[in-house]
Design a protein around this motif. Structure first.
Motif: not given
Length: 258
Positions: A15, A18-20, A23, A190, A201, A204-205
């Motif tokens: 991680l 904020w690297d998505f 996904l 979503t 996800f 991260i969140v």
């Protein structure tokens, strides 16, 4: 890919900020009816200074440009600070740590433009650091964000207040001496296409499911995996709102969205 492999890869993925990107194609969000980046970019040429709140690892801010002569950023998550500084300081952008109280370590009337994408803020602090002709632009995650994810897992609701929405945000800004000049709110679909993407996800969140742990939610995760293996998806709705606000004494022509 089997369940154990998907879970293992999701738990081992590094991680950073904020690297998505991992996904992409696995968590698919319908487009919002507005474009935060475009709205911000349209205002940069007219701003002598910019403050980006909650810059993460600086991924978004570093992709904008040209930036105002004075650009600064804040970040409240300690692991992101070195990432942001490595990315942004070579661009001449100062990166400052902030605490949970959202007090901004800058003098009054410091910035012509303050931007916040999914970051908390104190309305009185926004008013204080904005110049008299300044502008605040923020896109926020609403309090009913992705409720279906929590329901599918049998999890408690997210940490954000349930009533955090456009009306509440606008009222708080008005109380602090700012006028909302434009705003919009939406819930967009979503879709989570595999259980590994869901786990990553939620890493991260982390505030979406505050007590998330793959062992705690193993039974529900396996049910979702079986459904997804048969071609199903977990569909939820992202709650977002955006607003532009200016000090009450700002000229009326700034109320138009370009």
């Amino acid at each position: 890919m089997d369940y154990e492999q998907l879970i293992s890869e999701a738990l081992e993925a590094p991680l950073a900020g904020w690297d998505f990107a991992p996904l992409l194609g696995r968590v698919v969000e319908d487009p919002l009816p507005w474009d935060y980046k475009r709205l911000l970019l349209s205002r940069l040429p007219h701003a002598a200074s910019l403050l980006d709140l909650g810059t993460g690892g600086g991924e978004f801010l570093s992709g904008l440009g040209p930036l105002p002569p004075r650009t600064a950023a804040t970040e409240g998550y300690p692991p992101n600070l070195p990432l942001a500084r490595r990315r942004l300081e070579p661009l001449g952008i100062e990166v400052t740590a902030v605490g949970g109280d959202d007090v901004l370590p800058f003098p009054d009337n410091s910035f012509a433009l303050v931007a916040s994408r999914h970051e908390s803020y104190d309305p009185s602090e926004i008013r204080r650091v904005l110049t008299s002709d300044g502008l605040f632009i923020t896109q926020q995650v609403g309090g009913q964000n992705l409720d279906e994810v929590n329901q599918a897992l049998g999890a408690p609701p997210p940490l954000a207040p349930r009533d955090w929405d456009l009306a509440r945000a606008g009222a708080a800004l008005a109380e602090a001496g700012l006028t909302v000049t434009w705003s919009q709110e939406a819930q967009v679909r979503t879709m989570f296409h595999d259980v590994g993407a869901l786990v990553l996800f939620l890493r991260i969140v982390a505030w979406q499911v505050p007590d998330f742990d793959v062992d705690r939610y193993a039974r529900r995760l396996r049910v979702l995996h079986e459904q997804m293996e048969r071609g199903g998806v977990l569909t939820a709705h992202a709650h977002r709102f955006i607003l532009l606000a200016a000090p009450n004494d700002r000229m009326a022509h700034h109320s138009q969205v370009r």
